[in-house]
Design a protein around this motif. Structure first.
Motif, PDB file in Angstrom:
ATOM      1  N   ASN A  40      72.737 -25.993  28.706  1.00  0.00           N
ATOM      2  CA  ASN A  40      73.305 -24.671  28.896  1.00  0.00           C
ATOM      3  C   ASN A  40      74.220 -24.691  30.114  1.00  0.00           C
ATOM      4  OD1 ASN A  40      71.632 -22.766  26.968  1.00  0.00           O
ATOM      5  ND2 ASN A  40      70.161 -24.167  27.890  1.00  0.00           N
ATOM      6  N   PRO A  41      75.204 -23.791  30.187  1.00  0.00           N
ATOM      7  CA  PRO A  41      76.097 -23.791  31.351  1.00  0.00           C
ATOM      8  C   PRO A  41      75.366 -23.728  32.685  1.00  0.00           C
ATOM      9  CG  PRO A  41      77.016 -22.421  29.616  1.00  0.00           C
ATOM     10  CD  PRO A  41      75.651 -22.830  29.146  1.00  0.00           C
ATOM     11  N   VAL A  42      74.237 -23.027  32.747  1.00  0.00           N
ATOM     12  CA  VAL A  42      73.505 -22.939  34.012  1.00  0.00           C
ATOM     13  C   VAL A  42      73.028 -24.316  34.469  1.00  0.00           C
ATOM     14  CG1 VAL A  42      71.221 -22.519  32.988  1.00  0.00           C
ATOM     15  CG2 VAL A  42      71.761 -21.597  35.252  1.00  0.00           C
ATOM     16  N   ASP A  43      72.832 -25.250  33.530  1.00  0.00           N
ATOM     17  CA  ASP A  43      72.342 -26.577  33.905  1.00  0.00           C
ATOM     18  C   ASP A  43      73.362 -27.329  34.761  1.00  0.00           C
ATOM     19  OD1 ASP A  43      69.934 -26.227  32.465  1.00  0.00           O
ATOM     20  OD2 ASP A  43      70.905 -26.854  30.605  1.00  0.00           O
ATOM     21  N   HIS A  44      74.627 -27.259  34.395  1.00  0.00           N
ATOM     22  CA  HIS A  44      75.602 -27.968  35.239  1.00  0.00           C
ATOM     23  C   HIS A  44      75.890 -27.191  36.517  1.00  0.00           C
ATOM     24  CE1 HIS A  44      79.424 -25.754  34.558  1.00  0.00           C
ATOM     25  NE2 HIS A  44      79.084 -25.642  33.305  1.00  0.00           N
ATOM     26  N   LEU A 132      66.710 -16.257  24.117  1.00  0.00           N
ATOM     27  CA  LEU A 132      66.059 -15.281  24.985  1.00  0.00           C
ATOM     28  C   LEU A 132      67.078 -14.437  25.740  1.00  0.00           C
ATOM     29  CD1 LEU A 132      63.106 -17.342  26.516  1.00  0.00           C
ATOM     30  CD2 LEU A 132      62.903 -15.315  25.056  1.00  0.00           C
ATOM     31  N   THR A 133      68.148 -15.073  26.217  1.00  0.00           N
ATOM     32  CA  THR A 133      69.189 -14.314  26.910  1.00  0.00           C
ATOM     33  C   THR A 133      69.754 -13.237  26.004  1.00  0.00           C
ATOM     34  OG1 THR A 133      69.786 -16.255  28.232  1.00  0.00           O
ATOM     35  CG2 THR A 133      71.390 -14.473  28.121  1.00  0.00           C
ATOM     36  N   ALA A 134      70.139 -13.627  24.803  1.00  0.00           N
ATOM     37  CA  ALA A 134      70.702 -12.660  23.857  1.00  0.00           C
ATOM     38  C   ALA A 134      69.689 -11.582  23.511  1.00  0.00           C
ATOM     39  CB  ALA A 134      71.164 -13.391  22.598  1.00  0.00           C
ATOM     40  N   VAL A 137      69.072  -9.131  26.465  1.00  0.00           N
ATOM     41  CA  VAL A 137      70.228  -8.259  26.712  1.00  0.00           C
ATOM     42  C   VAL A 137      70.427  -7.266  25.569  1.00  0.00           C
ATOM     43  CG1 VAL A 137      72.736  -8.179  26.991  1.00  0.00           C
ATOM     44  CG2 VAL A 137      71.397  -9.883  28.229  1.00  0.00           C
ATOM     45  N   ILE A 138      70.456  -7.760  24.337  1.00  0.00           N
ATOM     46  CA  ILE A 138      70.764  -6.890  23.194  1.00  0.00           C
ATOM     47  C   ILE A 138      69.667  -5.853  22.963  1.00  0.00           C
ATOM     48  CG2 ILE A 138      71.031  -6.838  20.668  1.00  0.00           C
ATOM     49  CD1 ILE A 138      73.547  -7.757  22.098  1.00  0.00           C
ATOM     50  N   THR A 139      68.404  -6.279  22.996  1.00  0.00           N
ATOM     51  CA  THR A 139      67.319  -5.356  22.631  1.00  0.00           C
ATOM     52  C   THR A 139      66.792  -4.550  23.806  1.00  0.00           C
ATOM     53  OG1 THR A 139      65.519  -6.951  22.969  1.00  0.00           O
ATOM     54  CG2 THR A 139      66.614  -6.967  20.831  1.00  0.00           C
ATOM     55  N   VAL A 255      68.023 -14.339  32.496  1.00  0.00           N
ATOM     56  CA  VAL A 255      66.965 -14.501  31.493  1.00  0.00           C
ATOM     57  C   VAL A 255      65.657 -14.963  32.130  1.00  0.00           C
ATOM     58  CG1 VAL A 255      67.722 -16.854  30.967  1.00  0.00           C
ATOM     59  CG2 VAL A 255      66.386 -15.581  29.280  1.00  0.00           C
ATOM     60  N   ARG A 256      64.538 -14.407  31.628  1.00  0.00           N
ATOM     61  CA  ARG A 256      63.212 -14.776  32.104  1.00  0.00           C
ATOM     62  C   ARG A 256      62.443 -15.478  30.994  1.00  0.00           C
ATOM     63  NH1 ARG A 256      60.040  -9.814  34.615  1.00  0.00           N
ATOM     64  NH2 ARG A 256      58.688 -11.551  35.235  1.00  0.00           N
ATOM     65  N   PRO A 257      61.648 -16.495  31.346  1.00  0.00           N
ATOM     66  CA  PRO A 257      60.725 -17.041  30.351  1.00  0.00           C
ATOM     67  C   PRO A 257      59.766 -15.939  29.895  1.00  0.00           C
ATOM     68  CG  PRO A 257      60.871 -18.483  32.277  1.00  0.00           C
ATOM     69  CD  PRO A 257      61.559 -17.208  32.639  1.00  0.00           C
ATOM     70  N   ASP A 258      59.570 -15.818  28.609  1.00  0.00           N
ATOM     71  CA  ASP A 258      58.693 -14.789  28.068  1.00  0.00           C
ATOM     72  C   ASP A 258      58.162 -15.284  26.731  1.00  0.00           C
ATOM     73  OD1 ASP A 258      57.850 -12.400  26.507  1.00  0.00           O
ATOM     74  OD2 ASP A 258      58.543 -11.300  28.271  1.00  0.00           O
ATOM     75  N   ALA A 259      56.882 -15.623  26.698  1.00  0.00           N
ATOM     76  CA  ALA A 259      56.296 -16.201  25.485  1.00  0.00           C
ATOM     77  C   ALA A 259      56.353 -15.233  24.319  1.00  0.00           C
ATOM     78  CB  ALA A 259      54.860 -16.632  25.756  1.00  0.00           C
TER      79      ALA A 259
END
Length: 315
Positions: A40-44, A132-134, A137-139, A255-259
């Motif tokens: 993902n872009p955040v990785d670089h 998860l990001t989408a 944000v969307i919901t 984005v947050r980790p969320d099981a």
């Protein structure tokens, strides 16, 4: 174990392929045998040091947070998963060190969900962070609902691909910005494509003369300001790229980790609501090349790194 790591911030050339110590499995974690890990872009951005103000780096750092693999050892307080379970995860901790570009990763159970049965490991690896990001944000941030007109920027990218599908599933009409080569792809997802560049505002207004009900900014800067100008009265704005969205009355989303959210994404994939698109895959030892493709900024869907296991025929 074999892994990709870096000992100092920098470009793709700082990445090294070789042996690192095996991960320890804490009580609330499981050891996952990695089959694929998405970039993902955040990785670089992490690798280049842009997040150093908020995330400590414990070198050497194994990059990446997305994973799809198989549980080989549950922790002492991790009854949620058993040996042999196929899982996906957005394995982000509050520091940089133990990423997913490795043969194994010790993943906290709060970051994991069951892998969708109808996806390959490579496809599934691209779901967690972008999906998860989408979804968040969307919901949640934008609360997209039936009848909304939604503007999604970089709609053919990893996050955008899922955002378009989730907004369409909610009953929204979606306008997506993308280069012209990705317009047919967006139409297949159910979006109305518009090309980037000068005159973007006029092109969007031609499709939505009264403005858009919600705008999802993934670029920041002038694109964020234009998005705010394109909102209908009472419209909602969210950005994952530019914190100045708050001054414009919108929400900044990281984005947050969320099981539970990740489990919901698995369900939507298995219901054929969401599809995952992988542009290209690379073997682990060529992860630096995978990063170079990602950093060109022209990705459609996801770039994925696979881990080939000889006893499994390299599948």
């Amino acid at each position: 174990m074999k892994a990709i790591s870096y000992r100092a911030y920098g470009g793709p050339d700082v990445l090294e392929y070789g042996d690192v110590r095996d991960p320890k499995v804490g009580p609330d974690s499981v050891l996952v045998k990695v089959r694929a890990a998405a970039l993902n872009p955040v990785d670089h951005k992490c690798r280049e040091g842009y997040l150093d103000a908020v995330l400590d780096a414990v070198f050497p750092v194994i990059p990446a947070w997305d994973v799809a693999g198989v549980v080989v050892q549950p922790g002492a307080a991790a009854p949620e998963f058993a040996v042999g379970d196929e899982v996906i995860g957005y394995v982000r901790e509050d520091f940089l060190s133990r990423g997913t570009l490795a043969e194994y990763v010790a993943a906290p159970v709060r970051t994991l969900a069951r892998k969708p049965r109808n996806l390959t490991f490579e496809e599934a690896a691209g779901l967690p962070l972008a999906g998860l990001t989408a979804y968040q944000v969307i919901t949640k941030a934008l609360s997209v609902t039936d009848g909304d007109v939604v503007l999604v920027h970089a709609a053919a990218g990893g996050v955008g691909t899922f955002a378009v599908q989730l907004a369409r599933h909610a009953g929204a009409r979606v306008i997506g910005t993308a280069s012209e080569r990705n317009h047919a792809y967006l139409r297949d997802l159910g979006a109305e494509p518009v090309v980037y560049g000068d005159g973007l505002g006029e092109r969007v207004r031609a499709l939505a003369p009264e403005g858009v009900d919600a705008a999802f900014d993934t670029i920041g800067g002038d694109t964020l300001k234009l998005s705010a100008d394109l909102l209908a009265p009472g419209g909602r704005l969210a950005s994952i790229a530019d914190g100045s969205v708050i001054a414009l009355g919108g929400q900044y989303c990281f984005v947050r980790p969320d099981a539970a959210d990740l489990t919901r994404l698995t369900e939507l994939v298995e219901q054929d609501v969401l599809t995952a698109h992988v542009q290209e895959t690379f073997p682990l030892e060529r992860a630096a090349d995978a990063f170079r493709v990602l950093e060109e900024g022209r990705t459609r869907g996801k770039i994925v790194v696979r881990v080939d296991w000889a006893e499994e025929g390299g599948q």
